[in-house]
Design a protein around this motif. Structure first.
Motif, PDB file in Angstrom:
ATOM      1  N   SER A  85       0.820  -1.211   0.000  1.00 43.57           N
ATOM      2  CA  SER A  85       0.000   0.000   0.000  1.00 43.57           C
ATOM      3  C   SER A  85       0.851   1.258   0.000  1.00 43.57           C
ATOM      4  O   SER A  85       0.388   2.327  -0.371  1.00 43.57           O
ATOM      5  CB  SER A  85      -0.925   0.010   1.225  1.00 43.57           C
ATOM      6  N   GLY A  86       2.108   1.130   0.399  1.00 43.02           N
ATOM      7  CA  GLY A  86       3.036   2.264   0.358  1.00 43.02           C
ATOM      8  C   GLY A  86       3.826   2.328  -0.931  1.00 43.02           C
ATOM      9  O   GLY A  86       4.753   3.139  -1.043  1.00 43.02           O
ATOM     10  N   GLY A  87       3.484   1.460  -1.881  1.00 33.88           N
ATOM     11  CA  GLY A  87       4.128   1.512  -3.188  1.00 33.88           C
ATOM     12  C   GLY A  87       5.371   0.648  -3.313  1.00 33.88           C
ATOM     13  O   GLY A  87       6.127   0.786  -4.276  1.00 33.88           O
ATOM     14  N   GLN A  88       5.599  -0.271  -2.348  1.00 31.84           N
ATOM     15  CA  GLN A  88       6.777  -1.124  -2.397  1.00 31.84           C
ATOM     16  C   GLN A  88       6.359  -2.590  -2.333  1.00 31.84           C
ATOM     17  O   GLN A  88       5.544  -2.982  -1.506  1.00 31.84           O
ATOM     18  CB  GLN A  88       7.709  -0.826  -1.214  1.00 31.84           C
ATOM     19  N   ASP A  89       6.926  -3.407  -3.224  1.00 30.36           N
ATOM     20  CA  ASP A  89       6.693  -4.847  -3.153  1.00 30.36           C
ATOM     21  C   ASP A  89       7.459  -5.424  -1.971  1.00 30.36           C
ATOM     22  O   ASP A  89       8.553  -4.967  -1.638  1.00 30.36           O
ATOM     23  CB  ASP A  89       7.157  -5.532  -4.442  1.00 30.36           C
ATOM     24  N   ALA A  90       6.879  -6.445  -1.336  1.00 32.45           N
ATOM     25  CA  ALA A  90       7.546  -7.081  -0.207  1.00 32.45           C
ATOM     26  C   ALA A  90       7.178  -8.555  -0.166  1.00 32.45           C
ATOM     27  O   ALA A  90       6.074  -8.951  -0.552  1.00 32.45           O
ATOM     28  CB  ALA A  90       7.138  -6.406   1.104  1.00 32.45           C
ATOM     29  N   ALA A  91       8.116  -9.359   0.294  1.00 30.28           N
ATOM     30  CA  ALA A  91       7.886 -10.790   0.539  1.00 30.28           C
ATOM     31  C   ALA A  91       8.523 -11.091   1.887  1.00 30.28           C
ATOM     32  O   ALA A  91       9.678 -11.530   1.970  1.00 30.28           O
ATOM     33  CB  ALA A  91       8.479 -11.636  -0.566  1.00 30.28           C
ATOM     34  N   ILE A  92       7.776 -10.813   2.939  1.00 32.79           N
ATOM     35  CA  ILE A  92       8.318 -10.879   4.296  1.00 32.79           C
ATOM     36  C   ILE A  92       7.599 -11.969   5.086  1.00 32.79           C
ATOM     37  O   ILE A  92       6.379 -12.128   4.992  1.00 32.79           O
ATOM     38  CB  ILE A  92       8.159  -9.519   5.008  1.00 32.79           C
ATOM     39  N   THR A  93       8.381 -12.703   5.858  1.00 37.55           N
ATOM     40  CA  THR A  93       7.834 -13.706   6.759  1.00 37.55           C
ATOM     41  C   THR A  93       8.478 -13.549   8.128  1.00 37.55           C
ATOM     42  O   THR A  93       9.460 -12.824   8.277  1.00 37.55           O
ATOM     43  CB  THR A  93       8.083 -15.137   6.212  1.00 37.55           C
ATOM     44  N   GLY A  94       7.917 -14.192   9.134  1.00 33.90           N
ATOM     45  CA  GLY A  94       8.504 -14.083  10.466  1.00 33.90           C
ATOM     46  C   GLY A  94       7.484 -14.390  11.542  1.00 33.90           C
ATOM     47  O   GLY A  94       6.449 -15.010  11.293  1.00 33.90           O
ATOM     48  N   GLY A  95       7.760 -13.939  12.748  1.00 36.15           N
ATOM     49  CA  GLY A  95       6.849 -14.210  13.847  1.00 36.15           C
ATOM     50  C   GLY A  95       7.373 -13.650  15.155  1.00 36.15           C
ATOM     51  O   GLY A  95       8.378 -12.933  15.200  1.00 36.15           O
ATOM     52  N   ILE A  96       6.682 -13.998  16.222  1.00 35.72           N
ATOM     53  CA  ILE A  96       7.037 -13.519  17.545  1.00 35.72           C
ATOM     54  C   ILE A  96       7.051 -14.699  18.510  1.00 35.72           C
ATOM     55  O   ILE A  96       6.116 -15.501  18.543  1.00 35.72           O
ATOM     56  CB  ILE A  96       6.059 -12.420  18.018  1.00 35.72           C
ATOM     57  N   GLY A  97       8.132 -14.840  19.250  1.00 35.78           N
ATOM     58  CA  GLY A  97       8.251 -15.853  20.286  1.00 35.78           C
ATOM     59  C   GLY A  97       8.242 -15.180  21.647  1.00 35.78           C
ATOM     60  O   GLY A  97       8.877 -14.139  21.826  1.00 35.78           O
ATOM     61  N   ILE A  98       7.529 -15.753  22.596  1.00 39.10           N
ATOM     62  CA  ILE A  98       7.355 -15.138  23.908  1.00 39.10           C
ATOM     63  C   ILE A  98       7.689 -16.158  24.986  1.00 39.10           C
ATOM     64  O   ILE A  98       7.171 -17.283  24.981  1.00 39.10           O
ATOM     65  CB  ILE A  98       5.915 -14.644  24.112  1.00 39.10           C
ATOM     66  N   ILE A  99       8.558 -15.772  25.915  1.00 40.13           N
ATOM     67  CA  ILE A  99       8.912 -16.625  27.046  1.00 40.13           C
ATOM     68  C   ILE A  99       8.440 -15.938  28.320  1.00 40.13           C
ATOM     69  O   ILE A  99       9.059 -14.972  28.779  1.00 40.13           O
ATOM     70  CB  ILE A  99      10.428 -16.869  27.110  1.00 40.13           C
ATOM     71  N   PRO A 100       7.319 -16.372  28.919  1.00 35.49           N
ATOM     72  CA  PRO A 100       6.861 -15.784  30.173  1.00 35.49           C
ATOM     73  C   PRO A 100       7.492 -16.485  31.380  1.00 35.49           C
ATOM     74  O   PRO A 100       7.709 -17.697  31.362  1.00 35.49           O
ATOM     75  CB  PRO A 100       5.346 -16.001  30.134  1.00 35.49           C
ATOM     76  N   THR A 126       9.795 -12.188  27.976  1.00 37.52           N
ATOM     77  CA  THR A 126      10.900 -11.956  27.045  1.00 37.52           C
ATOM     78  C   THR A 126      10.397 -12.211  25.633  1.00 37.52           C
ATOM     79  O   THR A 126       9.892 -13.306  25.332  1.00 37.52           O
ATOM     80  CB  THR A 126      12.092 -12.875  27.355  1.00 37.52           C
ATOM     81  N   TYR A 127      10.492 -11.199  24.787  1.00 35.35           N
ATOM     82  CA  TYR A 127       9.989 -11.257  23.417  1.00 35.35           C
ATOM     83  C   TYR A 127      11.156 -11.422  22.436  1.00 35.35           C
ATOM     84  O   TYR A 127      12.190 -10.774  22.572  1.00 35.35           O
ATOM     85  CB  TYR A 127       9.279  -9.952  23.061  1.00 35.35           C
ATOM     86  N   ASN A 128      10.960 -12.269  21.446  1.00 35.70           N
ATOM     87  CA  ASN A 128      11.865 -12.340  20.303  1.00 35.70           C
ATOM     88  C   ASN A 128      11.027 -12.110  19.053  1.00 35.70           C
ATOM     89  O   ASN A 128      10.329 -13.013  18.580  1.00 35.70           O
ATOM     90  CB  ASN A 128      12.562 -13.699  20.238  1.00 35.70           C
ATOM     91  N   THR A 129      11.060 -10.898  18.551  1.00 32.59           N
ATOM     92  CA  THR A 129      10.304 -10.531  17.351  1.00 32.59           C
ATOM     93  C   THR A 129      11.267 -10.498  16.162  1.00 32.59           C
ATOM     94  O   THR A 129      12.329  -9.885  16.247  1.00 32.59           O
ATOM     95  CB  THR A 129       9.659  -9.147  17.517  1.00 32.59           C
ATOM     96  N   SER A 130      10.900 -11.160  15.070  1.00 34.81           N
ATOM     97  CA  SER A 130      11.805 -11.201  13.919  1.00 34.81           C
ATOM     98  C   SER A 130      11.024 -11.323  12.626  1.00 34.81           C
ATOM     99  O   SER A 130       9.921 -11.868  12.604  1.00 34.81           O
ATOM    100  CB  SER A 130      12.775 -12.382  14.044  1.00 34.81           C
ATOM    101  N   PHE A 131      11.583 -10.766  11.565  1.00 38.77           N
ATOM    102  CA  PHE A 131      11.055 -11.035  10.237  1.00 38.77           C
ATOM    103  C   PHE A 131      12.159 -10.908   9.208  1.00 38.77           C
ATOM    104  O   PHE A 131      13.176 -10.244   9.415  1.00 38.77           O
ATOM    105  CB  PHE A 131       9.834 -10.180   9.895  1.00 38.77           C
ATOM    106  N   SER A 132      11.970 -11.622   8.086  1.00 35.71           N
ATOM    107  CA  SER A 132      12.984 -11.670   7.037  1.00 35.71           C
ATOM    108  C   SER A 132      12.303 -11.809   5.689  1.00 35.71           C
ATOM    109  O   SER A 132      11.100 -12.079   5.601  1.00 35.71           O
ATOM    110  CB  SER A 132      13.943 -12.855   7.268  1.00 35.71           C
ATOM    111  N   GLY A 133      13.088 -11.611   4.620  1.00 41.50           N
ATOM    112  CA  GLY A 133      12.551 -11.708   3.266  1.00 41.50           C
ATOM    113  C   GLY A 133      13.176 -10.664   2.373  1.00 41.50           C
ATOM    114  O   GLY A 133      14.365 -10.349   2.509  1.00 41.50           O
ATOM    115  N   THR A 134      12.375 -10.115   1.473  1.00 41.58           N
ATOM    116  CA  THR A 134      12.867  -9.078   0.564  1.00 41.58           C
ATOM    117  C   THR A 134      11.884  -7.918   0.543  1.00 41.58           C
ATOM    118  O   THR A 134      10.695  -8.075   0.833  1.00 41.58           O
ATOM    119  CB  THR A 134      13.034  -9.628  -0.867  1.00 41.58           C
ATOM    120  N   TYR A 135      12.422  -6.744   0.158  1.00 36.95           N
ATOM    121  CA  TYR A 135      11.624  -5.525   0.173  1.00 36.95           C
ATOM    122  C   TYR A 135      12.032  -4.657  -1.011  1.00 36.95           C
ATOM    123  O   TYR A 135      13.215  -4.585  -1.379  1.00 36.95           O
ATOM    124  CB  TYR A 135      11.865  -4.780   1.493  1.00 36.95           C
TER     125      TYR A 135
END
Length: 211
Positions: A85-100, A126-135
């Motif tokens: 929607s901002g005019g850029q193609d993206a192919a991003i994947t990832g997620g969030i891991g949480i250790i309470p 403790t949060y581990n937020t990550s994403f990867s791919g191309t932009y």
């Protein structure tokens, strides 16, 4: 903050008159995770597990240490549409891991059969937020962030006896975690700090003095 500190004292006052024997035990729960807070639409339903080590001061009052791991992947179509929607193609994947890591206080109804309980928990997430791919034109994306935040849990459940020292535990938890700095790429954040978990598991109970 004062109202949170008052709740443990209320629990203790309500249960101090119970004369049932104390005991200890462990619990293991599998969880379905639903993100409901900031950026919740960017996450799929997740899964995880919690393990607890508890001590019953009375028949009605339980204290526990709860540890676990929860994970939810990002909704790739939603996230990539955000960048498109901002005019850029993206192919991003990832997620969030949480250790309470939580201290749990529970008020449990008395009786030998089905038992209801309410809980208040507090501690560190403790949060581990990550994403990867191309932009954009194919530029690689590899972003990650670790952070630890205080949080509270409000919830309740039902214990169903399976046999003398084994119970089925069905519960729901609302996790409120403090917001702080979120991972962000090109001005867009996909982090999340409000969760509901639905759990099903088992409790093993061992009385200190057997009848």
């Amino acid at each position: 903050m004062k109202k949170y500190l008052l709740i443990p004292f209320i629990f203790f006052t309500l249960t101090i008159s119970s004369y049932a024997q104390s005991g200890y035990g462990t619990e293991l729960t599998g969880n379905i995770i639903i993100s409901i807070g900031k950026n919740a639409e960017y996450y799929n339903i997740g899964f995880g597990g919690l393990v607890g080590f508890y001590y019953d001061l009375t028949e009605n009052f339980r204290m526990a240490l709860v540890l676990g791991y929860l994970r939810a992947s990002i909704n790739e179509s939603k996230v990539n549409s955000l960048y498109a929607s901002g005019g850029q193609d993206a192919a991003i994947t990832g997620g969030i891991g949480i250790i309470p890591a939580l201290i749990s206080l529970r008020l449990i109804s008395p009786g030998p059969g089905m038992r209801l309980y309410g809980m208040l928990e507090g501690g560190l997430y403790t949060y581990n937020t990550s994403f990867s791919g191309t932009y954009g034109s194919g530029a690689p994306v590899d972003e990650s962030e670790f952070r630890s935040e205080p949080g509270f849990v409000f919830g309740g459940g039902v214990l169903f006896p399976l046999k003398e020292e084994l119970l089925l535990d069905v519960n729901i938890r609302y996790h409120w975690v403090q917001d702080s700095e979120y991972i962000d790429y090109e001005g867009s954040s996909i982090a999340n700090s409000r969760l509901i978990t639905f759990g099903v598991g088992v409790n093993w109970f061992f009385p200190l003095i057997k009848p």
